[in-house]
Design a protein around this motif. Structure first.
Motif, PDB file in Angstrom:
ATOM      1  N   GLU A   1     113.764 -24.351  14.110  1.00  0.00           N
ATOM      2  CA  GLU A   1     113.184 -24.061  12.791  1.00  0.00           C
ATOM      3  C   GLU A   1     113.362 -22.596  12.408  1.00  0.00           C
ATOM      4  O   GLU A   1     113.464 -22.264  11.220  1.00  0.00           O
ATOM      5  N   ALA A   2     113.412 -21.719  13.396  1.00  0.00           N
ATOM      6  CA  ALA A   2     113.595 -20.287  13.137  1.00  0.00           C
ATOM      7  C   ALA A   2     115.051 -19.938  12.861  1.00  0.00           C
ATOM      8  O   ALA A   2     115.353 -18.805  12.504  1.00  0.00           O
ATOM      9  N   GLY A   3     115.968 -20.912  13.031  1.00  0.00           N
ATOM     10  CA  GLY A   3     117.365 -20.673  12.693  1.00  0.00           C
ATOM     11  C   GLY A   3     118.338 -20.669  13.849  1.00  0.00           C
ATOM     12  O   GLY A   3     119.512 -20.339  13.668  1.00  0.00           O
ATOM     13  N   ALA A   4     117.903 -21.058  15.044  1.00  0.00           N
ATOM     14  CA  ALA A   4     118.817 -21.072  16.191  1.00  0.00           C
ATOM     15  C   ALA A   4     119.925 -22.096  15.978  1.00  0.00           C
ATOM     16  O   ALA A   4     119.671 -23.222  15.550  1.00  0.00           O
ATOM     17  N   ASP A   5     121.145 -21.678  16.279  1.00  0.00           N
ATOM     18  CA  ASP A   5     122.302 -22.581  16.269  1.00  0.00           C
ATOM     19  C   ASP A   5     122.493 -23.211  17.644  1.00  0.00           C
ATOM     20  O   ASP A   5     123.130 -24.245  17.782  1.00  0.00           O
ATOM     21  N   VAL A   6     121.968 -22.533  18.672  1.00  0.00           N
ATOM     22  CA  VAL A   6     122.095 -22.977  20.054  1.00  0.00           C
ATOM     23  C   VAL A   6     120.733 -22.852  20.721  1.00  0.00           C
ATOM     24  O   VAL A   6     120.081 -21.810  20.609  1.00  0.00           O
ATOM     25  N   ILE A   7     120.320 -23.925  21.393  1.00  0.00           N
ATOM     26  CA  ILE A   7     119.114 -23.843  22.211  1.00  0.00           C
ATOM     27  C   ILE A   7     119.556 -23.958  23.670  1.00  0.00           C
ATOM     28  O   ILE A   7     120.542 -24.623  23.979  1.00  0.00           O
ATOM     29  N   THR A   8     118.818 -23.300  24.547  1.00  0.00           N
ATOM     30  CA  THR A   8     119.139 -23.349  25.970  1.00  0.00           C
ATOM     31  C   THR A   8     118.115 -24.205  26.698  1.00  0.00           C
ATOM     32  O   THR A   8     116.927 -24.178  26.364  1.00  0.00           O
TER      33      THR A   8
ATOM     34  N   GLN B   1     123.633 -26.849  18.950  1.00  0.00           N
ATOM     35  CA  GLN B   1     124.246 -27.050  20.252  1.00  0.00           C
ATOM     36  C   GLN B   1     123.214 -26.796  21.335  1.00  0.00           C
ATOM     37  O   GLN B   1     122.228 -26.098  21.131  1.00  0.00           O
ATOM     38  N   ILE B   2     123.492 -27.362  22.507  1.00  0.00           N
ATOM     39  CA  ILE B   2     122.634 -27.142  23.672  1.00  0.00           C
ATOM     40  C   ILE B   2     123.467 -26.478  24.747  1.00  0.00           C
ATOM     41  O   ILE B   2     124.571 -26.924  25.056  1.00  0.00           O
ATOM     42  N   ALA B   3     122.927 -25.404  25.306  1.00  0.00           N
ATOM     43  CA  ALA B   3     123.580 -24.717  26.419  1.00  0.00           C
ATOM     44  C   ALA B   3     122.675 -24.814  27.639  1.00  0.00           C
ATOM     45  O   ALA B   3     121.460 -24.689  27.529  1.00  0.00           O
ATOM     46  N   GLY B   4     123.274 -25.077  28.772  1.00  0.00           N
ATOM     47  CA  GLY B   4     122.509 -25.068  30.014  1.00  0.00           C
ATOM     48  C   GLY B   4     122.155 -23.626  30.354  1.00  0.00           C
ATOM     49  O   GLY B   4     122.893 -22.702  30.030  1.00  0.00           O
ATOM     50  N   CYS B   5     121.024 -23.435  30.980  1.00  0.00           N
ATOM     51  CA  CYS B   5     120.563 -22.093  31.325  1.00  0.00           C
ATOM     52  C   CYS B   5     120.417 -21.995  32.837  1.00  0.00           C
ATOM     53  O   CYS B   5     119.725 -22.802  33.450  1.00  0.00           O
ATOM     54  N   ILE B   6     121.105 -21.025  33.448  1.00  0.00           N
ATOM     55  CA  ILE B   6     121.011 -20.798  34.882  1.00  0.00           C
ATOM     56  C   ILE B   6     120.646 -19.346  35.141  1.00  0.00           C
ATOM     57  O   ILE B   6     120.958 -18.474  34.340  1.00  0.00           O
ATOM     58  N   PRO B   7     119.966 -19.109  36.253  1.00  0.00           N
ATOM     59  CA  PRO B   7     119.578 -17.714  36.553  1.00  0.00           C
ATOM     60  C   PRO B   7     120.770 -16.892  37.013  1.00  0.00           C
ATOM     61  O   PRO B   7     121.769 -17.383  37.407  1.00  0.00           O
TER      62      PRO B   7
END
Length: 123
Positions: A66-73, A117-123
């Motif tokens: 809602e804030a405008g992200a094109d990609v969430i992790t 889009q969805i991106a995987g998030c790794i440390p």
């Protein structure tokens, strides 16, 4: 037109907006953050939210959309064996695969048909 929309229009195809830190967002939304600063225990509540409160994780993703992200992790930055071993739910802790899978499922549910889009998030 909002400031964000003006920036997006200006940079149209060359600007991709990522979400913010899931841990900070989930903390603002009520997930308990415990332990000393810098300790793995501080990440545990954020990681476990994927299993214990998936709707909260979905809502956190939706707020970024809602804030405008094109990609969430995915909420998987803290999903590492050393952190999950701190969980006391079973004598063996939490299944790493299950919690990472839940993180992905939360992101997919939050995206719905929004086209982000969805991106995987790794440390």
């Amino acid at each position: 037109m909002s400031q964000l929309k003006q920036v997006q229009e200006q940079f149209k195809s060359s600007l991709t907006i990522l979400d913010g830190g899931m841990g900070h967002q989930l903390k603002r939304m009520g997930v308990a953050i415990e332990g000393e600063v810098g300790s793995l225990k501080r990440f545990l509540g954020v990681a476990l939210a994927n299993l214990h409160d998936p709707e909260l994780v979905v809502r956190a993703h939706q707020l970024y959309i809602e804030a405008g992200a094109d990609v969430i992790t995915t909420n998987s930055y803290a999903c590492i064996p050393a952190c999950l071993e701190l969980a006391t739910e079973t004598s063996e802790g939490i299944d790493l695969d299950a919690i990472i899978r839940a993180a992905g499922e939360c992101a997919v549910k939050a995206r719905g048909n929004m086209g982000v889009q969805i991106a995987g998030c790794i440390p």
